[in-house]
Design a protein around this motif. Structure first.
Motif, PDB file in Angstrom:
ATOM      1  N   PHE A  51       0.823  -1.205   0.000  1.00 41.48           N
ATOM      2  CA  PHE A  51       0.000   0.000   0.000  1.00 41.48           C
ATOM      3  C   PHE A  51       0.861   1.259   0.000  1.00 41.48           C
ATOM      4  O   PHE A  51       0.632   2.181  -0.785  1.00 41.48           O
ATOM      5  CB  PHE A  51      -0.899   0.003   1.240  1.00 41.48           C
ATOM      6  N   LEU A  52       1.858   1.278   0.900  1.00 36.53           N
ATOM      7  CA  LEU A  52       2.692   2.475   0.999  1.00 36.53           C
ATOM      8  C   LEU A  52       3.489   2.676  -0.279  1.00 36.53           C
ATOM      9  O   LEU A  52       3.604   3.802  -0.780  1.00 36.53           O
ATOM     10  CB  LEU A  52       3.642   2.355   2.178  1.00 36.53           C
ATOM     11  N   ARG A  54       2.763   1.681  -3.290  1.00 40.60           N
ATOM     12  CA  ARG A  54       1.927   2.068  -4.418  1.00 40.60           C
ATOM     13  C   ARG A  54       1.737   3.588  -4.445  1.00 40.60           C
ATOM     14  O   ARG A  54       2.034   4.254  -5.439  1.00 40.60           O
ATOM     15  CB  ARG A  54       0.570   1.369  -4.309  1.00 40.60           C
ATOM     16  N   THR A  55       1.277   4.142  -3.296  1.00 40.51           N
ATOM     17  CA  THR A  55       1.046   5.582  -3.267  1.00 40.51           C
ATOM     18  C   THR A  55       2.352   6.358  -3.297  1.00 40.51           C
ATOM     19  O   THR A  55       2.453   7.394  -3.948  1.00 40.51           O
ATOM     20  CB  THR A  55       0.238   5.952  -2.016  1.00 40.51           C
ATOM     21  N   PRO A 279      -6.581  13.109  -0.263  1.00 37.98           N
ATOM     22  CA  PRO A 279      -5.992  11.904  -0.839  1.00 37.98           C
ATOM     23  C   PRO A 279      -6.020  11.966  -2.357  1.00 37.98           C
ATOM     24  O   PRO A 279      -7.007  12.402  -2.944  1.00 37.98           O
ATOM     25  CB  PRO A 279      -6.913  10.789  -0.329  1.00 37.98           C
ATOM     26  N   PHE A 288       3.424  10.426   1.162  1.00 37.58           N
ATOM     27  CA  PHE A 288       3.634   8.981   1.200  1.00 37.58           C
ATOM     28  C   PHE A 288       5.022   8.608   0.696  1.00 37.58           C
ATOM     29  O   PHE A 288       5.618   7.638   1.166  1.00 37.58           O
ATOM     30  CB  PHE A 288       2.546   8.267   0.394  1.00 37.58           C
TER      31      PHE A 288
END
Lengths: 315, 375
Positions: A51-52, A54-55, A279, A288
């Protein structure tokens, strides 16, 4: 009572069985459950990094890794994402904490294990356990109320009364982090020193070395891996600390001219900006990316620590 | 001549060492003094805030669950005071008359009855700070909902951490078969242990707030906190599982128990104090952590559902409140409120540790029964 126990062998066996009843947990189910627990840990770790990343990678593509690491201004309003003030703030205050907090902690640990009388030793340890359990926000608040004015006075004494310096800045955050990590580093160092075999000390004494020489030329060199792991641990904790630092560092997003001017760190900037940035916007993605850098660095630190501490464990 | 210079230099070295030793000792003691002063300041300043009963006209609010919450807080406060008193009294009695089993029962009864009576009769006479609502702009705010949330977070995250952490530790210590899986698991745990808490916060924010659009919730916060605690719980539990004497398990297996039964009836009871200390450490971190909670559970409490047991509402803890009051609070008495909040936080941590010490005794009794049985 005596009669009840002393009966036929079958009876006593019956009692045993009743004491430890057959478990109703099916074997296979339990095995699957404990393995699934491990699987859960694995899956969430991968998910977290995924997740981290990707962003964060989106942010890195948008801004570029060079400005994120070495750009000198962080100003999301003007699309400026220079991460150097943040990186410098994190690194300098953690390094300062390691110097201010970890050095005395290691020395105090040596004094405690080698020279201190036994009653002092146990109560000192107790005190440090309590101090290590105090939440970092509480240290942050104490620093905000007492340390920041003190450092402000010091800054004015150094740079002159009407210069543009104050208590908020790297100096305060380094001292605060030093005070915060010292108990943990001390406890870890005491453990490392206590693992040094006692016959080394006796051999050193038999060769005519004084307790002082034994402590600094035999015990400390033998425990250096453990001590280094303790200091590394403190450094990592100082670099990751967020709220306490945010309270004393001032929050200016520039490279400070000296240690007594407000600046910021990676983690405190993330907390502050996350409340404003929507976001999906570049500003949010850049945050991020900074978090991803923090993640990579801390994983690297842990790998170093693991290679350092592994032979220690085996010995 | 030669001999005397050698002795001389030795003597000179010795006096220098004595000086250095004294300096080192003084430095160490002054390091300790820093913490003594800080803790004393916290206790005195915060304690003063806690016992100030200024203008105590009880605001009868209509928030759901406030009556229950006041009852529980009163029981805890009076129970803790009675417990402290009974510990002192017991220490005195034991010194005078020796230990007696009846003293134990009497003191337990005493603590329970004081807690119950205090909760029934004095729940409207509590320090206002402990039960009232926080206030952003005016003086006199309290930490009632924050206290509730802090304890609720500890319960929620423990219900996640306990089964998964102990399960993974049991797997690693007893059932592990595939070396590749084990080394992957260990790497994952090391990675989790190394991450700064803010990274967990961002993960929780991404998953629960951005992806699932669930908003800030206690559930998200508790999930993130239990992730944060997993490496610690697994590590400490595994260590205490490894400390279980091999003979005990062998004996159990020799009696015909399966491996699962052995773990259930021998290994886990014996390792119980260690598991408990892992849980206490993790609860301490739940109490102390703020950054991940700000991003997953928010920085506010709502008047409509402050004491609701639903985990799908937002809410701040004491640690978050302490930060929030100082960074964006506008109330004129924020120094007082901060001192009180810090003191309540420390008191909660101390109480958890004391309770765990009691629980570990009971667990330890189980362990010693096992040892006796095999002797």
């Amino acid at each position: 009572m005596q009669q009840v126990i002393a009966q036929t062998p079958e009876d006593s066996l019956q009692r045993r069985v009743r004491l430890a009843p057959r478990s109703r947990w099916p074997d296979a189910l339990v095995r699957v459950f404990v393995k699934a627990c491990g699987g859960f840990v694995l899956a969430t770790t991968l998910l977290l990094i995924g997740f981290l990343a990707r962003t964060g990678l989106v942010g890195m593509k948008e801004v570029g890794i060079w400005p994120l690491l070495f750009g000198s201004r962080w100003k999301p309003e003007d699309q400026l994402y220079g991460g150097l003030p943040l990186v410098l703030g994190t690194f300098v205050s953690a390094l300062g904490a390691a110097v201010i907090g970890a050095t005395p902690a290691v020395l105090a640990a040596v004094w405690l294990t080698e020279f201190a009388p036994a009653p002092v030793r146990s109560s000192y340890r107790r005190l440090m356990e309590i101090a290590a359990a105090v939440p970092s926000v509480v240290y942050g608040w104490l620093a905000l109320v007492h340390l920041v004015p003190l450092i402000g006075t010091l800054a004015h004494a150094i740079y002159g009364a009407d210069s543009d310096v104050g208590g908020e800045g790297l100096a305060s955050s380094a001292v605060l982090l030093g005070v915060m990590i010292a108990p943990t580093v001390l406890l870890l160092s005491v453990d490392a020193l206590a693992r040094v075999p006692h016959n080394l000390r006796e051999a050193s004494a038999a060769l005519g070395a004084s307790p002082w020489q034994t402590a600094f030329q035999v015990v400390m060199p033998h425990a250096w891996r453990g001590l280094l792991v303790a200091v590394f641990f403190g450094f990592a904790r100082a670099a990751g600390e967020t709220m306490a630092v945010q309270m004393v560092i001032g929050g200016a997003r520039v490279i400070p001219a000296n240690l007594f001017r407000p600046t910021t760190t990676i983690s405190s900037q993330i907390v502050m900006d996350m409340q404003n940035a929507r976001p999906g916007t570049p500003g949010n993605n850049a945050l991020f990316s900074m978090a991803l850098i923090l993640l990579v660095v801390s994983v690297a630190v842990v790998l170093v620590m693991r290679t350092l501490s592994r032979p220690q464990v085996r010995g | 001549m030669k001999h005397s210079t050698a002795v001389d230099s030795l003597r000179r070295g010795r006096s220098r060492e004595r000086l250095l030793k004294g300096l080192l000792g003084a430095a160490s003691m002054s390091l300790a003094l820093t913490y003594v002063v800080a803790l004393a300041h916290l206790i005195l300043r915060g304690g003063a805030k806690l016992v100030s009963f200024t203008s105590y006209a009880y605001p009868v609010s209509d928030i759901e669950g406030e009556g229950v919450m006041r009852f529980v807080v009163a029981a805890c406060v009076f129970g803790a005071v009675a417990w402290g008193a009974s510990l002192i009294a017991r220490a005195l009695l034991e010194r005078l008359y020796g230990s007696d089993r009846r003293v134990n029962t009497v003191s337990q009864l005493f603590v329970a009855s004081v807690a119950l009576l205090g909760a029934l009769l004095l729940r409207d006479r509590l320090p206002r700070f402990l039960v009232s609502f926080p206030s952003e702009t005016t003086a006199g705010g309290g930490v009632g909902p924050e206290m509730f949330n802090t304890i609720y977070f500890a319960v929620l995250s423990t219900t996640f951490t306990l089964p998964i952490g102990v399960g993974a530790a049991v797997y690693l210590a007893r059932f592990a078969r595939s070396p590749r899986y084990v080394s992957a698991l260990r790497t994952a745990l090391d990675t989790l242990a190394s991450l700064p808490s803010i990274v967990y916060g961002l993960f929780g924010f991404l998953v629960f707030v951005v992806e699932m659009k669930a908003g800030y919730s206690l559930f998200a916060g508790a999930f993130v906190l239990s992730l944060l605690n997993l490496p610690l719980v697994v590590g400490v539990t595994e260590e205490s599982l490894h400390a279980v004497p091999r003979e005990l398990e062998d004996a159990s297996l020799a009696l015909g128990a399966t491996q699962v039964e052995t773990v259930r009836h021998v290994t886990l009871p014996y390792a119980w104090p260690g598991i408990l200390s892992a849980l206490v450490l993790s609860i301490g971190r739940v109490f102390a952590e703020s950054a991940p909670l700000i991003m997953t559970a928010g920085t506010t409490v709502s008047r409509t559902n402050a004491y609701s047991l639903s985990p799908f509402r937002g809410g701040e803890t004491l640690a978050v409140h302490l930060w929030y009051v100082n960074s964006s609070g506008l109330s004129p008495d924020k120094a007082d409120v901060s001192a009180g909040t810090a003191a309540v936080l420390i008191a909660l941590i101390a109480l958890t540790n004391m309770l765990a010490a009691r629980l570990a005794l009971y667990g330890g009794a189980l362990g010693s029964r096992l040892t006796k049985a095999t002797r």
